[in-house]
Design a protein around this motif. Structure first.
Motif, PDB file in Angstrom:
ATOM      1  N   LYS A 205     -36.716   9.197  -3.133  1.00  0.00           N
ATOM      2  CA  LYS A 205     -36.125  10.636  -3.034  1.00  0.00           C
ATOM      3  C   LYS A 205     -34.883  10.533  -2.051  1.00  0.00           C
ATOM      4  CE  LYS A 205     -40.294  13.300  -3.518  1.00  0.00           C
ATOM      5  NZ  LYS A 205     -41.202  14.299  -3.065  1.00  0.00           N
ATOM      6  N   GLY A 206     -34.989   9.595  -0.897  1.00  0.00           N
ATOM      7  CA  GLY A 206     -33.868   9.359  -0.078  1.00  0.00           C
ATOM      8  C   GLY A 206     -32.778   8.538  -0.784  1.00  0.00           C
ATOM      9  N   SER A 207     -32.945   8.107  -1.739  1.00  0.00           N
ATOM     10  CA  SER A 207     -32.014   6.973  -2.683  1.00  0.00           C
ATOM     11  C   SER A 207     -31.507   8.022  -3.587  1.00  0.00           C
ATOM     12  CB  SER A 207     -32.761   5.817  -3.145  1.00  0.00           C
ATOM     13  OG  SER A 207     -33.266   5.230  -2.305  1.00  0.00           O
ATOM     14  N   GLY A 208     -32.017   9.217  -3.972  1.00  0.00           N
ATOM     15  CA  GLY A 208     -31.196  10.140  -4.918  1.00  0.00           C
ATOM     16  C   GLY A 208     -32.044  10.365  -6.209  1.00  0.00           C
ATOM     17  N   TYR A 209     -33.465   9.820  -6.126  1.00  0.00           N
ATOM     18  CA  TYR A 209     -34.077  10.166  -7.347  1.00  0.00           C
ATOM     19  C   TYR A 209     -35.091  11.281  -7.189  1.00  0.00           C
ATOM     20  CZ  TYR A 209     -33.336   5.204  -8.558  1.00  0.00           C
ATOM     21  OH  TYR A 209     -32.770   4.008  -8.692  1.00  0.00           O
ATOM     22  N   LYS A 210     -35.279  12.060  -8.385  1.00  0.00           N
ATOM     23  CA  LYS A 210     -36.139  13.169  -8.314  1.00  0.00           C
ATOM     24  C   LYS A 210     -37.526  12.553  -9.040  1.00  0.00           C
ATOM     25  CE  LYS A 210     -33.707  17.346  -8.126  1.00  0.00           C
ATOM     26  NZ  LYS A 210     -34.037  18.689  -8.497  1.00  0.00           N
ATOM     27  N   ILE A 211     -38.558  12.982  -8.385  1.00  0.00           N
ATOM     28  CA  ILE A 211     -39.903  12.624  -8.954  1.00  0.00           C
ATOM     29  C   ILE A 211     -40.726  13.735  -9.479  1.00  0.00           C
ATOM     30  CG2 ILE A 211     -41.871  11.453  -8.403  1.00  0.00           C
ATOM     31  CD1 ILE A 211     -40.399   9.992  -6.205  1.00  0.00           C
ATOM     32  N   TYR A 212     -41.083  13.650 -10.900  1.00  0.00           N
ATOM     33  CA  TYR A 212     -41.939  14.645 -11.575  1.00  0.00           C
ATOM     34  C   TYR A 212     -43.219  14.172 -11.807  1.00  0.00           C
ATOM     35  CZ  TYR A 212     -37.490  16.802 -11.922  1.00  0.00           C
ATOM     36  OH  TYR A 212     -36.207  17.422 -11.882  1.00  0.00           O
ATOM     37  N   ARG A 213     -44.423  14.837 -11.667  1.00  0.00           N
ATOM     38  CA  ARG A 213     -45.782  14.532 -11.870  1.00  0.00           C
ATOM     39  C   ARG A 213     -46.541  15.599 -12.666  1.00  0.00           C
ATOM     40  NH1 ARG A 213     -48.157  14.086  -7.021  1.00  0.00           N
ATOM     41  NH2 ARG A 213     -49.046  16.025  -7.044  1.00  0.00           N
ATOM     42  N   ASN A 214     -47.080  15.017 -13.758  1.00  0.00           N
ATOM     43  CA  ASN A 214     -47.901  16.080 -14.534  1.00  0.00           C
ATOM     44  C   ASN A 214     -49.381  16.473 -13.915  1.00  0.00           C
ATOM     45  OD1 ASN A 214     -49.150  13.869 -15.429  1.00  0.00           O
ATOM     46  ND2 ASN A 214     -48.200  14.281 -17.830  1.00  0.00           N
ATOM     47  N   SER A 215     -50.339  17.046 -14.392  1.00  0.00           N
ATOM     48  CA  SER A 215     -51.472  17.223 -14.051  1.00  0.00           C
ATOM     49  C   SER A 215     -52.403  15.732 -14.140  1.00  0.00           C
ATOM     50  CB  SER A 215     -52.249  18.382 -14.697  1.00  0.00           C
ATOM     51  OG  SER A 215     -52.083  18.067 -15.974  1.00  0.00           O
ATOM     52  N   ALA A 216     -52.195  15.125 -15.066  1.00  0.00           N
ATOM     53  CA  ALA A 216     -52.987  13.782 -15.374  1.00  0.00           C
ATOM     54  C   ALA A 216     -52.321  12.758 -14.376  1.00  0.00           C
ATOM     55  CB  ALA A 216     -52.582  13.379 -16.708  1.00  0.00           C
ATOM     56  N   GLY A 217     -51.428  12.906 -13.523  1.00  0.00           N
ATOM     57  CA  GLY A 217     -51.007  12.000 -12.527  1.00  0.00           C
ATOM     58  C   GLY A 217     -49.950  10.975 -13.175  1.00  0.00           C
ATOM     59  N   GLN A 218     -49.478  11.531 -14.361  1.00  0.00           N
ATOM     60  CA  GLN A 218     -48.212  10.489 -14.902  1.00  0.00           C
ATOM     61  C   GLN A 218     -46.902  10.832 -14.099  1.00  0.00           C
ATOM     62  OE1 GLN A 218     -49.033  11.260 -19.003  1.00  0.00           O
ATOM     63  NE2 GLN A 218     -50.234   9.593 -19.097  1.00  0.00           N
TER      64      GLN A 218
ATOM     65  N   THR B  32     -39.258  16.138   0.049  1.00  0.00           N
ATOM     66  CA  THR B  32     -39.321  17.237  -0.749  1.00  0.00           C
ATOM     67  C   THR B  32     -40.521  17.444  -1.590  1.00  0.00           C
ATOM     68  OG1 THR B  32     -38.243  16.177  -2.646  1.00  0.00           O
ATOM     69  CG2 THR B  32     -36.482  17.449  -1.057  1.00  0.00           C
ATOM     70  N   GLU B  33     -40.983  18.685  -1.916  1.00  0.00           N
ATOM     71  CA  GLU B  33     -41.913  18.868  -2.855  1.00  0.00           C
ATOM     72  C   GLU B  33     -41.871  18.299  -4.157  1.00  0.00           C
ATOM     73  OE1 GLU B  33     -44.966  22.635  -4.138  1.00  0.00           O
ATOM     74  OE2 GLU B  33     -43.894  22.677  -2.214  1.00  0.00           O
ATOM     75  N   GLU B  34     -42.700  17.925  -4.789  1.00  0.00           N
ATOM     76  CA  GLU B  34     -42.769  17.240  -6.166  1.00  0.00           C
ATOM     77  C   GLU B  34     -43.096  18.454  -7.046  1.00  0.00           C
ATOM     78  OE1 GLU B  34     -45.309  14.222  -6.684  1.00  0.00           O
ATOM     79  OE2 GLU B  34     -44.715  12.890  -5.180  1.00  0.00           O
ATOM     80  N   VAL B  35     -42.183  18.236  -8.276  1.00  0.00           N
ATOM     81  CA  VAL B  35     -42.214  19.397  -9.209  1.00  0.00           C
ATOM     82  C   VAL B  35     -43.124  18.739 -10.189  1.00  0.00           C
ATOM     83  CG1 VAL B  35     -40.923  20.358 -10.677  1.00  0.00           C
ATOM     84  CG2 VAL B  35     -40.115  20.104  -8.693  1.00  0.00           C
ATOM     85  N   ARG B  36     -43.985  19.542 -10.588  1.00  0.00           N
ATOM     86  CA  ARG B  36     -44.856  19.004 -11.926  1.00  0.00           C
ATOM     87  C   ARG B  36     -44.218  19.246 -13.195  1.00  0.00           C
ATOM     88  NH1 ARG B  36     -50.025  17.906 -10.211  1.00  0.00           N
ATOM     89  NH2 ARG B  36     -50.301  18.261  -7.879  1.00  0.00           N
ATOM     90  N   TYR B  37     -44.514  18.377 -14.035  1.00  0.00           N
ATOM     91  CA  TYR B  37     -44.214  18.672 -15.398  1.00  0.00           C
ATOM     92  C   TYR B  37     -45.235  18.517 -16.579  1.00  0.00           C
ATOM     93  CZ  TYR B  37     -44.037  13.850 -16.974  1.00  0.00           C
ATOM     94  OH  TYR B  37     -44.567  12.471 -17.257  1.00  0.00           O
ATOM     95  N   GLY B  38     -45.175  19.270 -17.772  1.00  0.00           N
ATOM     96  CA  GLY B  38     -46.009  18.967 -18.707  1.00  0.00           C
ATOM     97  C   GLY B  38     -47.211  19.847 -18.523  1.00  0.00           C
ATOM     98  N   ASP B  39     -47.512  20.672 -17.613  1.00  0.00           N
ATOM     99  CA  ASP B  39     -48.615  21.559 -17.452  1.00  0.00           C
ATOM    100  C   ASP B  39     -48.077  22.984 -17.170  1.00  0.00           C
ATOM    101  OD1 ASP B  39     -47.744  21.209 -14.956  1.00  0.00           O
ATOM    102  OD2 ASP B  39     -49.731  20.801 -13.841  1.00  0.00           O
TER     103      ASP B  39
END
Length: 117
Positions: free
Chosen positions: A29-42, A58-65
């Motif tokens: 995140k400090g390097s400029g990436y955004k990280i998303y995680r779905n409910s399956a842990g992917q 920063t808080e992660e944003v979930r996707y797919g659910d």
């Protein structure tokens, strides 16, 4: 390192080594990436090109659910539509009254026998 390999690394760390996962996420995140995680842990990693000047946490944003919002009853939607229409008309009249008063400059109003302010 490409984004797919970072995603796979995060999947593995999330499943087996949660403390290293947290530090790796903060580093990314400090390097400029955004990280998303779905409910399956992917994970899904996206490069934004913005480097954060803060702590990188920063808080992660979930996707797919995400679920579709439930549609309201037609009667409720009709009532809300009428309320919005009434508020719009009310605001239009207030704006017209404001314009009229600003053009008169607070002069005496013969119709109501009073001074406008």
């Amino acid at each position: 390192m490409n984004l797919d390999s970072i995603s796979q690394e995060l999947d593995r760390l999330y499943e087996f080594e949660i403390s290293e996962y947290i530090s790796r996420c903060n580093e990314l995140k400090g390097s400029g990436y955004k990280i998303y995680r779905n409910s399956a842990g992917q994970h899904k990693v996206v490069y934004t090109g913005q480097q954060s000047g803060g702590s990188g946490h920063t808080e992660e944003v979930r996707y797919g659910d995400e679920k579709e919002p439930k549609k309201e009853n037609i009667l409720i939607r009709a009532v809300n539509s009428v309320k919005r229409g009434i508020n719009t008309i009310r605001n239009i009249f207030r704006f017209i009254r404001f314009l009229y008063k600003s053009q008169n400059g607070g002069q005496y109003n013969n119709k109501n026998n009073r001074y406008d302010r």
